[in-house]
Design an enzyme around this catalytic site. Structure first.
Site, PDB file in Angstrom:
ATOM      1  N   THR A  47      -8.344  15.237   7.670  1.00 30.80           N
ATOM      2  CA  THR A  47      -9.480  15.439   8.569  1.00 30.80           C
ATOM      3  C   THR A  47     -10.435  14.247   8.521  1.00 30.80           C
ATOM      4  O   THR A  47     -11.216  14.055   9.447  1.00 30.80           O
ATOM      5  CB  THR A  47     -10.258  16.715   8.177  1.00 30.80           C
ATOM      6  OG1 THR A  47     -10.432  16.711   6.753  1.00 30.80           O
ATOM      7  CG2 THR A  47      -9.504  17.968   8.576  1.00 30.80           C
ATOM      8  N   SER A 157      -5.860   7.192  -7.466  1.00 34.96           N
ATOM      9  CA  SER A 157      -5.984   6.102  -8.427  1.00 34.96           C
ATOM     10  C   SER A 157      -6.536   4.861  -7.723  1.00 34.96           C
ATOM     11  O   SER A 157      -7.261   4.068  -8.329  1.00 34.96           O
ATOM     12  CB  SER A 157      -4.628   5.802  -9.057  1.00 34.96           C
ATOM     13  OG  SER A 157      -3.666   5.565  -8.052  1.00 34.96           O
ATOM     14  N   GLU A 190      -9.171  -1.084   1.078  1.00 33.05           N
ATOM     15  CA  GLU A 190      -7.909  -0.344   1.204  1.00 33.05           C
ATOM     16  C   GLU A 190      -7.288  -0.552   2.594  1.00 33.05           C
ATOM     17  O   GLU A 190      -6.087  -0.773   2.723  1.00 33.05           O
ATOM     18  CB  GLU A 190      -8.201   1.144   0.969  1.00 33.05           C
ATOM     19  CG  GLU A 190      -6.975   1.977   0.970  1.00 33.05           C
ATOM     20  CD  GLU A 190      -6.917   2.945  -0.212  1.00 33.05           C
ATOM     21  OE1 GLU A 190      -7.826   2.937  -1.068  1.00 33.05           O
ATOM     22  OE2 GLU A 190      -5.941   3.691  -0.272  1.00 33.05           O
ATOM     23  N   ASP A 202     -11.619   9.520  -0.137  1.00 32.46           N
ATOM     24  CA  ASP A 202     -11.377   9.268  -1.550  1.00 32.46           C
ATOM     25  C   ASP A 202     -12.508   8.456  -2.172  1.00 32.46           C
ATOM     26  O   ASP A 202     -12.966   8.744  -3.279  1.00 32.46           O
ATOM     27  CB  ASP A 202     -10.048   8.525  -1.730  1.00 32.46           C
ATOM     28  CG  ASP A 202      -8.895   9.263  -1.074  1.00 32.46           C
ATOM     29  OD1 ASP A 202      -9.049  10.458  -0.774  1.00 32.46           O
ATOM     30  OD2 ASP A 202      -7.839   8.642  -0.869  1.00 32.46           O
ATOM     31  N   TYR A 254       2.045   8.408   6.988  1.00 36.85           N
ATOM     32  CA  TYR A 254       0.591   8.542   7.112  1.00 36.85           C
ATOM     33  C   TYR A 254       0.124   7.942   8.439  1.00 36.85           C
ATOM     34  O   TYR A 254      -0.628   8.560   9.196  1.00 36.85           O
ATOM     35  CB  TYR A 254      -0.091   7.857   5.921  1.00 36.85           C
ATOM     36  CG  TYR A 254      -1.578   8.098   5.830  1.00 36.85           C
ATOM     37  CD1 TYR A 254      -2.100   9.075   4.990  1.00 36.85           C
ATOM     38  CD2 TYR A 254      -2.472   7.346   6.590  1.00 36.85           C
ATOM     39  CE1 TYR A 254      -3.474   9.291   4.906  1.00 36.85           C
ATOM     40  CE2 TYR A 254      -3.839   7.554   6.515  1.00 36.85           C
ATOM     41  CZ  TYR A 254      -4.329   8.525   5.669  1.00 36.85           C
ATOM     42  OH  TYR A 254      -5.684   8.731   5.595  1.00 36.85           O
TER      43      TYR A 254
HETATM   44  C1  GLA Z   1      -5.224   9.940   1.493  1.00 33.68           C
HETATM   45  C2  GLA Z   1      -6.260   9.055   2.159  1.00 33.68           C
HETATM   46  C3  GLA Z   1      -7.499   9.847   2.560  1.00 33.68           C
HETATM   47  C4  GLA Z   1      -7.142  11.100   3.320  1.00 33.68           C
HETATM   48  C5  GLA Z   1      -6.032  11.869   2.612  1.00 33.68           C
HETATM   49  C6  GLA Z   1      -5.543  13.039   3.414  1.00 33.68           C
HETATM   50  O1  GLA Z   1      -5.701  10.383   0.264  1.00 33.68           O
HETATM   51  O2  GLA Z   1      -6.634   8.014   1.297  1.00 33.68           O
HETATM   52  O3  GLA Z   1      -8.368   9.019   3.296  1.00 33.68           O
HETATM   53  O4  GLA Z   1      -6.798  10.803   4.641  1.00 33.68           O
HETATM   54  O5  GLA Z   1      -4.917  11.038   2.323  1.00 33.68           O
HETATM   55  O6  GLA Z   1      -6.534  14.000   3.487  1.00 33.68           O
END
Ligand code: GLA
Length: 412
Positions: A47, A157, A190, A202, A254
């Site tokens: 999300t 991590s 990232e 994250d 992804y």
């Molecule tokens: C990874 C990405 C996050 C998020 C999740 C899924 O952890 O780093 O930004 O999109 O996947 O919720």
């Protein structure tokens, strides 16, 4: 063996490991050691890059960065992940990362190993924010990194490395940047230095976590609210079931999920799926093919589940959120299709043995599930999961509990 595999090494060992590595790298003492935590996501998956809601919490596993300024304009990073340190001139970071990921766009630039792109990407993103550093040239820095956050388990991590490096550089370079800005710096590293098209969840979870609480984040406004979890008080533990199946978000699935979401938003005429409500879904079925529709349905219903979880925690406490966790997992398995058989087995087995709720956590395609389990059932659930994995012919999972914990700090 009975119960969880082991408690992972305490955070103090990451600090000691980074300090030892710094000694080995430079023969001198670091100026300081900073650490930042990994995270588990309680609910709200995929999300974040749809401008929606998430509810992660920082965990006790941390990454530490021991660092010291150096007299030239070079940055050297070493880590316990790899035998060789990597050194570049700060002035060369732009050529390395400008084109979106580990130097791929600049033919003459050297590429760096993926682990090094995290801390170097943070230095690059910070440098981009402060072109006129105190009127002079930014000093170089040596950084040694050690971590006890399990890698590839969906516990971020990577955000922990970014948070530790950003905290160290923020202080050593005297930048005084706030945690939200440092989270944005980590995300830029990232996305553009490593080349993983992730959202901001994250980094925000790592930078803004608090003990016993989750970070409720609106990914559009970046407003956060600390939500008390009360797990310990309710006699509950969060059991992590790390399948050992590694995932990487810089490749494949992804990015495809993200593209589906963008197509869905465009077809529905909104800026992001955050702007779509469950009531809009019938219209979406007419505009989208089956796959994109199901991707959209996951995101739209998941946003609602995050809001419902926050409300349920406040009204009735953590035992009331089990069904929402289970519904989230089903949506990721069936609609977003990011679960794997190991994660489904982990979730189903934990629930069959009395977990209050369970779901895969993180980006998917591998990594870990979390289960909310009564303290005195942790050993039984762990044993049952291990037996189910063995019966299915899966590799032995790693089981350990995580505790909602504080964000970054200076340790030394
Ligand atoms: C990874 C990405 C996050 C998020 C999740 C899924 O952890 O780093 O930004 O999109 O996947 O919720």
């Amino acid at each position: 063996m009975t119960g969880p595999t082991a408690t992972r090494t305490p955070a103090g060992e990451a600090v000691a490991g980074a300090t030892d590595l710094f000694h080995a790298l430079t023969g001198s003492e670091p100026e300081g050691v900073w650490s930042a935590p990994g995270r588990a996501n309680l609910i709200g998956e995929h999300t974040d890059y749809n401008d929606g809601f998430v509810l992660p919490f920082a965990i006790q596993h941390r990454t530490a960065a021991a660092a010291r300024l150096r007299g030239d304009g070079r940055i050297r990073v070493a880590s316990t992940f790899a035998p060789e340190p990597v050194e570049v001139a700060l002035a060369d970071l732009d050529a390395l990362f400008r084109a979106g990921g580990r130097g791929t766009g600049a033919p003459s630039a050297p590429t760096v190993p993926e682990w090094a792109a995290y801390p170097l990407g943070v230095a690059w993103a910070l440098r981009a924010l402060i072109p006129d550093w105190a009127g002079g040239t930014l000093p170089g820095v040596d950084i040694a990194i050690a971590s006890d956050v399990p890698v590839g388990a969906g516990l971020s991590s990577s955000a922990a490395i970014e948070g530790a490096a950003a905290s160290a550089l923020n202080e050593l370079w005297g930048l005084g940047l706030d945690p939200v800005t440092l989270a944005q710096v980590g995300r830029r590293a990232e996305n553009e230095a490593v080349g993983a098209p992730t959202g901001i969840m994250d980094q925000m979870a790592s930078m803004l976590g608090h003990a016993d609480a989750a970070v409720f984040l609106d990914c559009r406004s970046l407003e956060t609210r600390s939500i008390p979890l009360g797990f310990a008080e309710a006699g509950l533990e969060v059991l992590v079931i790390d399948t050992g199946v590694k995932h990487a978000h810089s490749t494949g699935g992804y990015g495809e999920r993200r593209a589906s979401c963008e197509r869905g938003a465009a077809a529905l005429g909104v800026a992001a799926l955050r702007d779509v409500t469950p009531a809009d879904l019938p219209r979406a079925t007419e505009l989208l093919d089956d796959v994109d529709f199901r991707r959209v349905r996951h995101v739209v219903t998941e946003d609602q589940r995050v809001l419902d979880t926050v409300a349920a925690l406040a009204a009735d406490g953590p035992r009331a959120i089990g069904d929402l966790l289970v519904a989230s997992h089903a949506s990721m398995r069936d609609d977003f299709e990011i679960s794997i058989p190991e994660l489904d087995t982990a979730v189903d087995t934990a629930l069959a043995h009395g977990a209050v709720g369970a779901r895969m956590t993180g980006g998917g395609f591998g990594g870990a599930a979390i289960a909310l389990v009564d303290h005195d059932r942790v050993a039984a659930v762990s044993d049952a999961v291990r037996a189910a994995f063995s019966a299915a012919g899966f590799a032995e999972p790693h089981l350990f509990t995580v505790v909602p914990s504080d964000g970054p700090r200076r340790d030394v």
